[in-house]
Design a protein around this motif. Structure first.
Motif, PDB file in Angstrom:
ATOM      1  N   ASN A 155     -16.465  11.324  -1.862  1.00  0.00           N
ATOM      2  CA  ASN A 155     -15.626  11.288  -3.061  1.00  0.00           C
ATOM      3  C   ASN A 155     -14.923   9.930  -3.142  1.00  0.00           C
ATOM      4  OD1 ASN A 155     -13.710  11.583  -5.041  1.00  0.00           O
ATOM      5  ND2 ASN A 155     -12.530  13.174  -3.979  1.00  0.00           N
ATOM      6  N   GLN A 186      -7.106  17.450  -7.430  1.00  0.00           N
ATOM      7  CA  GLN A 186      -7.156  18.419  -6.353  1.00  0.00           C
ATOM      8  C   GLN A 186      -6.101  19.524  -6.401  1.00  0.00           C
ATOM      9  OE1 GLN A 186      -6.770  16.943  -2.416  1.00  0.00           O
ATOM     10  NE2 GLN A 186      -7.819  18.684  -1.541  1.00  0.00           N
ATOM     11  N   TYR A 193      -8.894  15.829   3.602  1.00  0.00           N
ATOM     12  CA  TYR A 193      -7.938  15.259   2.643  1.00  0.00           C
ATOM     13  C   TYR A 193      -8.220  15.703   1.218  1.00  0.00           C
ATOM     14  CZ  TYR A 193      -6.061  12.347   6.341  1.00  0.00           C
ATOM     15  OH  TYR A 193      -5.457  11.927   7.491  1.00  0.00           O
ATOM     16  N   CYS A 194      -9.484  15.632   0.775  1.00  0.00           N
ATOM     17  CA  CYS A 194      -9.744  15.918  -0.643  1.00  0.00           C
ATOM     18  C   CYS A 194     -10.526  17.211  -0.855  1.00  0.00           C
ATOM     19  CB  CYS A 194     -10.455  14.749  -1.305  1.00  0.00           C
ATOM     20  SG  CYS A 194     -12.197  14.626  -0.891  1.00  0.00           S
ATOM     21  N   GLU A 221       1.543  12.984   6.482  1.00  0.00           N
ATOM     22  CA  GLU A 221       1.247  12.613   7.871  1.00  0.00           C
ATOM     23  C   GLU A 221       2.073  11.408   8.308  1.00  0.00           C
ATOM     24  OE1 GLU A 221      -3.371  14.280   7.942  1.00  0.00           O
ATOM     25  OE2 GLU A 221      -3.020  12.132   7.921  1.00  0.00           O
ATOM     26  N   ARG A 254      -7.098  -0.229   1.645  1.00  0.00           N
ATOM     27  CA  ARG A 254      -5.923  -0.822   2.270  1.00  0.00           C
ATOM     28  C   ARG A 254      -4.981   0.202   2.875  1.00  0.00           C
ATOM     29  NH1 ARG A 254      -2.862  -3.171  -0.799  1.00  0.00           N
ATOM     30  NH2 ARG A 254      -1.975  -4.559   0.741  1.00  0.00           N
ATOM     31  N   GLU A 255      -5.436   1.449   2.986  1.00  0.00           N
ATOM     32  CA  GLU A 255      -4.577   2.460   3.605  1.00  0.00           C
ATOM     33  C   GLU A 255      -5.038   2.721   5.044  1.00  0.00           C
ATOM     34  OE1 GLU A 255      -1.967   3.327   2.118  1.00  0.00           O
ATOM     35  OE2 GLU A 255      -2.427   2.758   0.045  1.00  0.00           O
ATOM     36  N   PRO A 256      -4.096   2.810   5.975  1.00  0.00           N
ATOM     37  CA  PRO A 256      -4.468   3.047   7.373  1.00  0.00           C
ATOM     38  C   PRO A 256      -4.814   4.519   7.604  1.00  0.00           C
ATOM     39  CG  PRO A 256      -2.081   2.900   7.168  1.00  0.00           C
ATOM     40  CD  PRO A 256      -2.639   2.680   5.798  1.00  0.00           C
ATOM     41  N   VAL A 257      -5.983   4.933   7.147  1.00  0.00           N
ATOM     42  CA  VAL A 257      -6.345   6.348   7.263  1.00  0.00           C
ATOM     43  C   VAL A 257      -7.814   6.476   7.655  1.00  0.00           C
ATOM     44  CG1 VAL A 257      -6.754   6.493   4.752  1.00  0.00           C
ATOM     45  CG2 VAL A 257      -6.330   8.584   6.045  1.00  0.00           C
ATOM     46  N   ASN A 304       0.823  -1.210   0.000  1.00  0.00           N
ATOM     47  CA  ASN A 304       0.000   0.000   0.000  1.00  0.00           C
ATOM     48  C   ASN A 304       0.861   1.266   0.000  1.00  0.00           C
ATOM     49  OD1 ASN A 304       0.861   0.250   2.628  1.00  0.00           O
ATOM     50  ND2 ASN A 304      -1.151  -0.003   3.562  1.00  0.00           N
ATOM     51  N   LEU A 305       0.179   2.402  -0.122  1.00  0.00           N
ATOM     52  CA  LEU A 305       0.885   3.686  -0.195  1.00  0.00           C
ATOM     53  C   LEU A 305       1.614   3.970   1.113  1.00  0.00           C
ATOM     54  CD1 LEU A 305       1.451   6.430  -1.598  1.00  0.00           C
ATOM     55  CD2 LEU A 305      -0.710   7.249  -0.646  1.00  0.00           C
ATOM     56  N   ALA A 306       0.962   3.710   2.226  1.00  0.00           N
ATOM     57  CA  ALA A 306       1.541   4.037   3.530  1.00  0.00           C
ATOM     58  C   ALA A 306       2.897   3.340   3.718  1.00  0.00           C
ATOM     59  CB  ALA A 306       0.579   3.631   4.643  1.00  0.00           C
ATOM     60  N   ILE A 355      -4.968   9.597  -6.549  1.00  0.00           N
ATOM     61  CA  ILE A 355      -5.968   9.658  -5.485  1.00  0.00           C
ATOM     62  C   ILE A 355      -5.878  11.009  -4.760  1.00  0.00           C
ATOM     63  CG2 ILE A 355      -6.540   8.653  -3.217  1.00  0.00           C
ATOM     64  CD1 ILE A 355      -7.520   6.985  -5.569  1.00  0.00           C
ATOM     65  N   GLU A 356      -7.038  11.631  -4.541  1.00  0.00           N
ATOM     66  CA  GLU A 356      -7.057  12.944  -3.885  1.00  0.00           C
ATOM     67  C   GLU A 356      -6.769  12.827  -2.392  1.00  0.00           C
ATOM     68  OE1 GLU A 356     -10.744  13.916  -5.756  1.00  0.00           O
ATOM     69  OE2 GLU A 356      -9.548  13.718  -7.569  1.00  0.00           O
ATOM     70  N   GLY A 357      -5.856  13.665  -1.924  1.00  0.00           N
ATOM     71  CA  GLY A 357      -5.466  13.614  -0.519  1.00  0.00           C
ATOM     72  C   GLY A 357      -4.277  12.696  -0.274  1.00  0.00           C
ATOM     73  N   ALA A 358      -3.756  12.038  -1.344  1.00  0.00           N
ATOM     74  CA  ALA A 358      -2.642  11.095  -1.175  1.00  0.00           C
ATOM     75  C   ALA A 358      -1.397  11.802  -0.620  1.00  0.00           C
ATOM     76  CB  ALA A 358      -2.318  10.402  -2.492  1.00  0.00           C
ATOM     77  N   LYS A 368      -1.234  14.574   1.178  1.00  0.00           N
ATOM     78  CA  LYS A 368      -1.440  14.981   2.573  1.00  0.00           C
ATOM     79  C   LYS A 368      -1.278  13.776   3.511  1.00  0.00           C
ATOM     80  CE  LYS A 368      -4.630  17.174   5.722  1.00  0.00           C
ATOM     81  NZ  LYS A 368      -4.559  18.599   5.913  1.00  0.00           N
ATOM     82  N   PHE A 369      -1.844  12.661   3.078  1.00  0.00           N
ATOM     83  CA  PHE A 369      -1.721  11.422   3.849  1.00  0.00           C
ATOM     84  C   PHE A 369      -0.239  11.017   3.962  1.00  0.00           C
ATOM     85  CE2 PHE A 369      -2.006   6.610   3.542  1.00  0.00           C
ATOM     86  CZ  PHE A 369      -2.243   6.431   4.896  1.00  0.00           C
ATOM     87  N   ARG A 425     -12.699   8.946  -4.984  1.00  0.00           N
ATOM     88  CA  ARG A 425     -11.278   9.072  -5.302  1.00  0.00           C
ATOM     89  C   ARG A 425     -10.493   9.684  -4.130  1.00  0.00           C
ATOM     90  NH1 ARG A 425     -10.052   6.827  -9.224  1.00  0.00           N
ATOM     91  NH2 ARG A 425      -8.045   7.853  -9.317  1.00  0.00           N
ATOM     92  N   CYS A 426     -11.124   9.779  -2.977  1.00  0.00           N
ATOM     93  CA  CYS A 426     -10.447  10.333  -1.803  1.00  0.00           C
ATOM     94  C   CYS A 426      -9.605   9.241  -1.136  1.00  0.00           C
ATOM     95  CB  CYS A 426     -11.479  10.864  -0.810  1.00  0.00           C
ATOM     96  SG  CYS A 426     -10.745  11.469   0.725  1.00  0.00           S
ATOM     97  N   ILE A 427      -8.467   9.628  -0.608  1.00  0.00           N
ATOM     98  CA  ILE A 427      -7.562   8.671   0.049  1.00  0.00           C
ATOM     99  C   ILE A 427      -8.265   7.930   1.186  1.00  0.00           C
ATOM    100  CG2 ILE A 427      -6.566  10.464   1.591  1.00  0.00           C
ATOM    101  CD1 ILE A 427      -4.507   7.606   0.089  1.00  0.00           C
TER     102      ILE A 427
END
Lengths: 310, 159
Positions: free
Chosen positions: B112, A134, B142-143, A120, B121-124, A90-92, A111-114, A116-117, B114-116
């Motif tokens: 959305n 975005q 986030y988005c 973090e 599978r992401e810990p968010v 995964n991205l994280a 992906i939007e917010g990627a 910023k995530f 398409r939002c993270i």
């Protein structure tokens, strides 16, 4: 918001920075133009990770060139095929690893917010090189820098933004950046590609002066800058929708006949067919110049964020 | 009339009473608080009773479970008129009107795709900032997508 400067900061949106911060960046970029074709050794020993999950030519290569010109090194990937994400990472986890290897991370993701995530998760600074529809803050910084260099000012200008105002992330970031200045905005797009509600509410909340039309001929004689973006085919949820709007606008010699003599045309590139090739040879066309300024602008950004002493 | 109806449910010894919930929303309030009824503590629910203030209202009583003020303030998303009474030994020891908190984490799903925060599978966790309380307007941290009351209700499965 007071200025926090640039050192060690994440660059996720333009709004993370103040007008003063942007002007510090522009002054530094002007200084860096002297070194854009030579070498400075101010980031010796530093490593920049380029994590491009989406295609890029200019943004990736100008970041890479900028880091090399400053004496630093670059690691990274372009597309996920050759990485462990193809195995399902995964991205994280990917960001954690890059954070351990590098002094800063440049990320582009669909992906939007990627970004910023990622910021973090990572302790190192994260620079957003585009997240979905975005943000693309360093492009907007480059756009403003180009305008500032052409006119010596941004205040007081009339700026037309033509094209896909709905899905183009550069439009979002550009308008955020322009909100720090006194400008008149003419938004020009086919009806289905009008700005999203979020952007309209942003402009209203900042008291920006803007109007919208679907006809570039109505505003061409007023603009100092005509900023053109392509239709973002890859962001359309429905390909039929794309087919309906493709080719609905084009900047050609006939249109720019009506323009002010000093009007400049900018484009973040890549161009598809929204600017006729014949326009390239006019003195209005500044988009290749704009692309070339991407190197000194990103040199300045990396110097400020990574704390290179010159 | 009203008194008679409220007497259906006995007083609680220690816990909370959430009063002045707009009629029909008591179940939503429980959902927001994450109370399913399977936890074991006593929960009382009154729906559609007469109210001087609201005409008709719902009431929720929860016995023997501590809830923080932050948790309780989330109730304001679906029941902006609600008041909370904290009960200790049959007495009301404090009373407050719920207010939507500035930041809401984890509770609402961003609309959305398409939002993270919607990537499995992401810990968010989702995170929203409140930009307006009346009318309710939240923005995904986030988005940037704007969410209104109807989006929040849809996210909680209640529209």
């Amino acid at each position: 918001m007071g200025s926090l400067g640039w050192l060690g900061r994440d660059v996720i949106t333009v709004l993370d920075f103040t007008r003063e911060d942007l002007e510090v960046l522009f002054t530094e970029a002007l200084n860096m133009e002297k070194y854009a074709k030579s070498r400075l050794n101010i980031l010796n020993g530093k490593v920049l990770a380029l994590a491009f999950f989406e295609p890029s030519t200019r943004t990736r290569l100008s970041f890479e060139t900028a880091m090399l010109r400053l004496g630093g090194s670059v690691i990274g990937f372009s597309g996920v095929e050759a990485t462990s994400m193809a195995k399902g990472e995964n991205l994280a986890d990917t960001i954690r690893m890059l954070d351990a290897y590098a002094d800063a991370i440049v990320i582009r993701h669909s992906i939007e917010g990627a970004a910023k995530f990622a910021a973090e998760i990572a302790a190192s600074p994260v620079i957003n090189a585009g997240d979905g529809s975005q943000n693309h803050p360093t492009q907007a910084m480059l756009d403003l820098y180009t305008i500032w260099r052409e006119f010596g000012t941004i205040d007081g200008l009339s700026i037309g933004i033509l094209g896909d105002l709905r899905y183009a992330r550069v439009v979002n970031s550009l308008i955020q950046a322009l909100s720090y200045y006194r400008v008149r905005l003419h938004l020009i797009s086919p009806e289905p590609l009008k700005p999203r509600r979020e952007l309209i509410e942003f402009m209203n909340s900042r008291g920006m002066v803007y109007d919208w039309t679907d006809d570039p001929y109505r505003v061409i004689n007023d603009v100092d800058v005509l900023y053109v973006v392509r239709i973002q085919r890859e962001r359309f949820p429905d390909p039929m929708e794309y087919e309906r709007v493709r080719g609905t606008y084009k900047v050609d010699l006939k249109l720019i006949e009506k323009a002010k003599p000093q009007m400049v045309i900018l484009h973040p590139l890549p161009r598809v067919d929204e600017i006729d090739f014949a326009v390239d040879n006019t003195h209005h066309a500044k988009y290749f110049k704009q692309a070339s300024l991407g190197v000194p602008l990103r040199m300045a950004l990396l110097k400020l964020v990574l704390g290179g002493e010159s | 009339m009203s008194n008679k109806k409220e007497l259906i449910i006995s007083k609680i010894r220690d816990g909370i009473v959430i009063d002045h919930i707009p009629a029909g929303r008591a179940l939503l309030v429980l959902r927001i608080l994450g109370i399913t009824g399977r936890e074991g503590f006593r929960v009382a629910l009154v729906m559609n009773v007469e109210s001087h203030k609201l005409g008709v209202k719902d009431i929720v009583k929860v016995e023997g479970r501590e809830l923080t003020r932050d948790e309780l303030n989330l109730v304001a998303l679906v029941a902006p008129t609600a008041t909370v009474n904290i009960i200790r030994n049959y007495d009301v020891v404090s009373k407050f009107k719920v207010v939507v908190p500035d930041v809401i984490e984890g509770l609402i799903k961003c609309k959305n795709p398409r939002c993270i925060t919607n990537q499995q599978r992401e810990p968010v966790k989702s995170r929203f900032r409140v930009v307006s309380r009346e009318p309710l307007k939240l923005v995904c941290d986030y988005c940037g997508t704007i969410h209104e009351l109807s989006d929040i209700e849809r996210s909680l499965g209640i529209a």
